[in-house]
Design an enzyme around this catalytic site. Structure first.
Site, PDB file in Angstrom:
ATOM      1  N   ARG A   1       0.951  -1.166  -0.050  1.00 31.68           N
ATOM      2  CA  ARG A   1      -0.006   0.055  -0.020  1.00 31.68           C
ATOM      3  C   ARG A   1       1.184   1.229   0.052  1.00 31.68           C
ATOM      4  O   ARG A   1       1.449   1.648   1.020  1.00 31.68           O
ATOM      5  CB  ARG A   1      -0.704   0.196   1.230  1.00 31.68           C
TER       6      ARG A   1
ATOM      7  N   HIS B   1      -3.435   4.701   4.641  1.00 32.74           N
ATOM      8  CA  HIS B   1      -4.516   3.587   4.765  1.00 32.74           C
ATOM      9  C   HIS B   1      -5.714   4.120   4.312  1.00 32.74           C
ATOM     10  O   HIS B   1      -6.348   3.522   3.530  1.00 32.74           O
ATOM     11  CB  HIS B   1      -4.566   3.139   6.346  1.00 32.74           C
TER      12      HIS B   1
ATOM     13  N   TYR C   1       4.442   5.134  11.344  1.00 29.93           N
ATOM     14  CA  TYR C   1       4.653   3.724  11.682  1.00 29.93           C
ATOM     15  C   TYR C   1       5.604   3.101  10.632  1.00 29.93           C
ATOM     16  O   TYR C   1       5.869   1.946  10.736  1.00 29.93           O
ATOM     17  CB  TYR C   1       3.397   3.177  11.931  1.00 29.93           C
TER      18      TYR C   1
HETATM   19  C1  LIG Z   1     -14.565  -5.508  11.883  1.00 28.05           C
HETATM   20  C2  LIG Z   1     -13.816  -4.328  11.555  1.00 28.05           C
HETATM   21  N1  LIG Z   1     -12.769  -4.240  12.627  1.00 28.05           N
HETATM   22  C3  LIG Z   1     -12.087  -3.169  12.676  1.00 28.05           C
HETATM   23  C4  LIG Z   1     -12.242  -2.188  11.524  1.00 28.05           C
HETATM   24  C5  LIG Z   1     -11.508  -1.039  11.288  1.00 28.05           C
HETATM   25  N2  LIG Z   1     -10.768  -1.130  10.069  1.00 28.05           N
HETATM   26  C6  LIG Z   1     -10.683  -0.707   9.010  1.00 28.05           C
HETATM   27  S1  LIG Z   1      -9.765  -0.978   7.791  1.00 28.05           S
HETATM   28  C7  LIG Z   1      -8.781  -2.057   8.774  1.00 28.05           C
HETATM   29  C8  LIG Z   1      -7.558  -2.728   8.586  1.00 28.05           C
HETATM   30  C9  LIG Z   1      -7.787  -3.846   7.421  1.00 28.05           C
HETATM   31  O1  LIG Z   1      -6.333  -4.053   6.961  1.00 28.05           O
HETATM   32  P1  LIG Z   1      -6.402  -5.038   5.840  1.00 28.05           P
HETATM   33  O2  LIG Z   1      -7.557  -6.189   5.965  1.00 28.05           O
HETATM   34  O3  LIG Z   1      -5.077  -5.746   5.735  1.00 28.05           O
HETATM   35  O4  LIG Z   1      -6.786  -4.410   4.407  1.00 28.05           O
HETATM   36  P2  LIG Z   1      -6.385  -3.109   3.821  1.00 28.05           P
HETATM   37  O5  LIG Z   1      -6.972  -1.934   4.786  1.00 28.05           O
HETATM   38  O6  LIG Z   1      -4.889  -3.099   4.190  1.00 28.05           O
HETATM   39  O7  LIG Z   1      -6.717  -2.920   2.678  1.00 28.05           O
HETATM   40  C10 LIG Z   1      -9.440  -2.157  10.235  1.00 28.05           C
HETATM   41  C11 LIG Z   1      -8.959  -2.718  11.444  1.00 28.05           C
HETATM   42  C12 LIG Z   1     -13.247  -2.401  10.581  1.00 28.05           C
HETATM   43  N3  LIG Z   1     -13.699  -1.730   9.570  1.00 28.05           N
HETATM   44  N4  LIG Z   1     -14.153  -3.539  10.699  1.00 28.05           N
END
Ligand SMILES: Cc1ncc(C[n+]2csc(CCOP(=O)(O)OP(=O)(O)O)c2C)c(N)n1
Length: 359
Positions: free
Chosen positions: A256, A260, A269
């Site tokens: 990425r 985020h 970080y």
């Molecule tokens: C069930 C849930 N827990 C927490 C969140 C907050 N949250 C949004 S994105 C994220 C991280 C997701 O990481 P990843 O699966 O690696 O996908 P990326 O964002 O890197 O595309 C979190 C913890 C959420 N949206 N849904």
């Protein structure tokens, strides 16, 4: 009873285009020049859309936006391998996959402006609306894939999710049930190295995310996610298997490159050095070098394309702004329930009356 090994596993990794754009001719898929150019074009459109969306957010015109910058090959090349009647089940970073599927920039921007109208073409494109609860969409894709299996359809569903999602119960359940039910589902995990600020190393002790397929009894493969040819080929083969009732997990190793979301600052970080290192493996530059080597791209064609994309983007921004200007903010009360519950009615009435707190 003696100790014996009752199961062993290995995980394959696939790369066809090296970071300098040179190709492994034995593995090179035979794609038409038109398809190759389309993949390049959509990757470029997705990158510009991200840049513009972030700028619009900074001006206060968009809500939170999650750029997919750096992940264009993982998304575009995988979506390009789908048949028209397959289904796409995205998370919140899949603008590039949706563009490949036929979604317009205007709708994507309108959706990011908070307008439900932006998701309207989803059903036509056989794409579900973006899922915000991390990992939940993997189960939706199993539901679709299971239905396809029951009906005996020659179609499949692809679920997109990130490395962080592979730690959720939903994804474990999805992998397991897909295997148990013979769902026509492909799981496309974009391992972009971070779940917000949590690095991949802290996410799991597993050596690869692809091996999470093993416990579910389904196939898992790792692929260089910045290599459009490898992603295309791995997804094509996975879809072929899935249509026969053998689900597959594809782990696309990528990065990425941006934030985020627009509310994040990655510098808090991660080190600049790491970012620079991944810049060198950029998926668009690599694919462009390959296409130039094959004579499919020239300076002139690249410039023409850039101008086309700017024009498309201008129209899209103007269209989304127009929809936003005509939108009634009270619509936010309309879409969650078939029958509006009394407490929401009270909030809507208070909102109309100018009391934004609603209680
Ligand atoms: C069930 C849930 N827990 C927490 C969140 C907050 N949250 C949004 S994105 C994220 C991280 C997701 O990481 P990843 O699966 O690696 O996908 P990326 O964002 O890197 O595309 C979190 C913890 C959420 N949206 N849904």
């Amino acid at each position: 009873m003696p100790r014996t090994t009752v199961a062993e596993f290995s995980v394959e990794s696939l790369e066809i285009l090296a970071p300098d754009g040179s190709v492994d001719e034995e593995l090179e898929p035979s794609l038409s020049e038109e398809t190759l150019f389309d993949i390049y074009r959509t990757m470029r459109r997705a990158r510009r859309l991200d840049e513009r969306a972030v700028a619009l957010q900074r001006r206060g015109e968009l809500g939170t936006y999650a750029p997919g910058t750096g992940q264009e090959a993982a998304q575009v090349a995988s979506a390009a391998a789908l048949a028209e009647d397959d289904w796409v089940v995205p998370a919140f970073r899949e603008q590039a996959a949706l563009l490949t599927r036929g979604a317009s920039m205007e709708n994507i921007l309108a959706y990011a402006m908070g307008l439900e109208e932006g998701a309207e073409s989803s059903a036509e494109d056989r794409a579900l609306p973006p899922a915000i609860p991390v990992g939940s969409q993997a189960l939706h894709a199993v539901g679709i894939g299971w239905a396809q299996a029951i009906r005996g359809d020659d179609t499949a569903a692809i679920a997109y999710f990130g490395d962080g999602a592979t730690s959720t119960g939903d994804v474990y359940e999805a992998l397991n049930s897909a295997g148990a039910y013979g769902a026509h589902t492909v799981f496309l995990c974009q391992n972009n190295q971070y779940a917000i600020s949590t690095p991949r190393e802290n996410q799991t002790r597993a050596e690869t995310l692809a091996q999470k397929a093993v416990a579910a009894g389904i196939d898992g493969i790792q692929v260089d996610g910045n290599d459009a040819l490898a992603v295309y080929e791995a997804t094509r083969l996975a879809l072929e298997r899935a249509r026969e009732g053998d689900p597959v997990l594809v782990e696309a190793l990528t990065y990425r490159r941006s934030m985020h979301t627009t509310s994040d600052d990655p510098r808090k970080y991660r080190e600049e050095e790491e970012e620079v290192d991944w810049d060198r493996k950029d998926p668009i530059a690599r694919f462009e070098a390959y296409l130039r080597g094959r004579g499919i791209l020239t300076d002139e064609r690249v410039e023409e394309l850039a101008a086309e994309i700017e024009a498309e983007l201008e129209d899209a921004v103007a269209g989304a702004r127009e929809t936003a200007a005509e939108a009634d903010p009270a619509d936010m009360f309309e879409h969650a329930y078939a029958e509006t519950p009394p407490w929401l009615e009270r909030q809507a009435a208070a909102f109309e009356g100018g009391d934004a707190d609603g209680e």
